[in-house]
Enzyme design. Sequence first.
Site, PDB file in Angstrom:
ATOM      1  N   ASP A 266       0.815  -1.210   0.000  1.00 60.34           N
ATOM      2  CA  ASP A 266       0.000   0.000   0.000  1.00 60.34           C
ATOM      3  C   ASP A 266       0.852   1.265   0.000  1.00 60.34           C
ATOM      4  OD1 ASP A 266      -2.622   1.352   0.258  1.00 60.34           O
ATOM      5  OD2 ASP A 266      -1.832   1.961   2.209  1.00 60.34           O
TER       6      ASP A 266
ATOM      7  N   MET B  41      -7.297   5.998   3.118  1.00 56.29           N
ATOM      8  CA  MET B  41      -7.464   7.099   2.170  1.00 56.29           C
ATOM      9  C   MET B  41      -6.251   7.287   1.266  1.00 56.29           C
ATOM     10  SD  MET B  41     -10.464   8.291   2.638  1.00 56.29           S
ATOM     11  CE  MET B  41     -10.288   9.762   1.642  1.00 56.29           C
ATOM     12  N   ARG B  42      -5.202   6.484   1.454  1.00 53.92           N
ATOM     13  CA  ARG B  42      -4.004   6.685   0.643  1.00 53.92           C
ATOM     14  C   ARG B  42      -4.304   6.484  -0.842  1.00 53.92           C
ATOM     15  NH1 ARG B  42      -0.489   3.797   3.341  1.00 53.92           N
ATOM     16  NH2 ARG B  42       0.520   5.554   4.375  1.00 53.92           N
ATOM     17  N   ALA B  43      -5.166   5.524  -1.165  1.00 54.75           N
ATOM     18  CA  ALA B  43      -5.475   5.260  -2.574  1.00 54.75           C
ATOM     19  C   ALA B  43      -6.114   6.478  -3.233  1.00 54.75           C
ATOM     20  CB  ALA B  43      -6.402   4.052  -2.686  1.00 54.75           C
TER      21      ALA B  43
ATOM     22  N   VAL C 227      -3.332   9.067  -3.846  1.00 59.49           N
ATOM     23  CA  VAL C 227      -2.428   8.648  -4.921  1.00 59.49           C
ATOM     24  C   VAL C 227      -3.117   8.777  -6.273  1.00 59.49           C
ATOM     25  CG1 VAL C 227      -1.204   6.677  -5.916  1.00 59.49           C
ATOM     26  CG2 VAL C 227      -1.038   7.139  -3.470  1.00 59.49           C
TER      27      VAL C 227
END
Length: 668
Positions: free
Chosen positions: A193, A274-276, A279
Amino acid sequence: MSTPFPFTAVVGQDDLRLALLLNAVSPAVGGVLVRGEKGTAKSTAVRALSALMPELDVVPGCRFSCDPAAPDPACPDGPHEPGTPRTRPARMVELPVGASEDRLVGALDIERALAEGVKAFEPGLLADAHRGILYVDEVNLLHDHLVDLLLDAAAMGASYVEREGVSVRHAARFLLVGTMNPEEGELRPQLLDRFGLTVEVAASREPDQRVEVVRRRLAYDDDPAGFAARWADEEAAVRQHIVAARRLLPQVRLGDGALRQIAATCAAFEVDGMRADIVMARTATALAAWAGRTDVLAEDVRQAALLALPHRRRRNPFDAPGLDEDKLDETLQEFGDPEDDDPDPGPDGPGGGGGQPAPEDGGPQGADGGAGPEEDDGAGEPQPSGAGAGEQSAVRASEPFRTKALSVPGIGQGAAGRRSRARTEHGRTTGARRPRGTLTKLHLAATVQAAAPHQRARGRSGPGLVVRRDDLREAAREGREGNLVLFVVDASGSMAARQRMSAVKGAVLSLLLDAYQRRDKVGLVTFRGAAAEVALPPTSSVDAAAARLESLPTGGRTPLAAGLLRAHEVLRVERLRDPARRALVVVVTDGRATGGPEPVALAGRAARLFAAEGVASVVVDCESGPVRLGLAGRLAGELGGTAVTLDELRADSIAGLVKDVQGNRRAA
């Protein structure tokens, strides 16, 4: 200095080249993880990218490559006075798999820090890579704690080195690229991730494309400089394209419609955290800049999803990364805003939102393929034996469950993991010892204790402690190691009842999941009919073991001795390759032995070989029915190990609950 293979001469691999270029345009995307079989130009493309990176202005004499226009105020070599900058190419720094923590983050001279109060810092690879590329080949084989340090620095843009209260911080912003072959083991989902984008690569199966790969490879090997010169114009065009996209990037507008599509896509595919979303937003913006636009369109969002989400879809270690493109298109159409974004996520094209450079504008050429000089072909894994007399078709494994912790007794010193006790670089401090090389983990109390008796003889006159090299002591630490878990699975007719074999496979699959989580290597030996075979040699790829287990057929006699002898040979060879890694043998059987003269006695003699060498072993007793012969228990005794039933293997078994209750009563 060797001439790298030109980036624009790599045949095909469009997604790989696009992901690398997007990170060159916007390092905030978070790097690229390249997954694929050997010989697919992974390393070649990454090394070629460094030649396309724009040159840098740096502060002369600064070991940390500070930007003269905005020098780091906390730079260990600072403060920097205004002056004439020095221009140099962007660096590509390679992190070896066997690198130490000090080589990665840098090292403090503890002796000078204690004796003189001086922060003498030797920069590591993170400092060398600042404002350049940091490349990790076979990143899945890198120790977990190094991957954590690497990804933390990439996320924060800075590296922190702390040793016994002495701290140094320096900037570390770089384009992070990792390559890996999934056959050699997977990265943990948490680490997957942390990479912004992931690309799957494979060699083309088209003869014409493969011919072009070979033609270019041979031409490069014959004359690297001449080959590079023929591609110089294309290289220069892509380099200027990167510079132009960087300048345009701050002007790109990410509208509300595109943001809704990004959020809806991440929600539809149930990615964690929420990283996706972040990104995808950065990637879509970089795609628009690469395409020369100031607005993010729906096709940018679609391409960003294909690069940023597949590796975040894994729900357990045996899930293959991937994305349902039909579902993606439906989501984009449902949440598209015709007044703000183009809702039609059409195919990527030379002028489309995917940002893929067209051949005529100097971008990468051709079709799939490409191979680098450093990547050799290898033989495939051995396949299960063919059908034999009495063989039954494979059955599916039952649902896996959480198993009890199995460990090797004693204290080892193998590779870091989570199974058995071991002397490691990280863990709880258990004592002190003289350094065996460069001091990295100072034991302060032991050092002071060693230096204290000599202060008068050394002429100490002030409050400072006079410390010499012989006084230094390093901390002895105890943590956990990964082991080689060798499964020896009985696939004979006595195990072949479909419901029973399904439960057995479910138990082995559960143990494989446990091995994955504990960072073990695994191997698989099966026996049935007249012989035993190595279904999977020891490997870090637990996925491969699970696949071999799923297709395992059953039937025939029970050559238990042959299975044990084959496992003993596997361990002998593995000790030569990796002597520090201790083994745990897991024999899955009902204990029956048939076929040949005196099969039971022969199996007993084979088992005693393991006991004589002190190999840790566990027998998973698969015997069922109202009448039990206890053969698996006898085998465990011959092996010098323990026996557990399928029910007892569960971490939440009744026996475990009773034991916990009894322990709580004693504590009360």
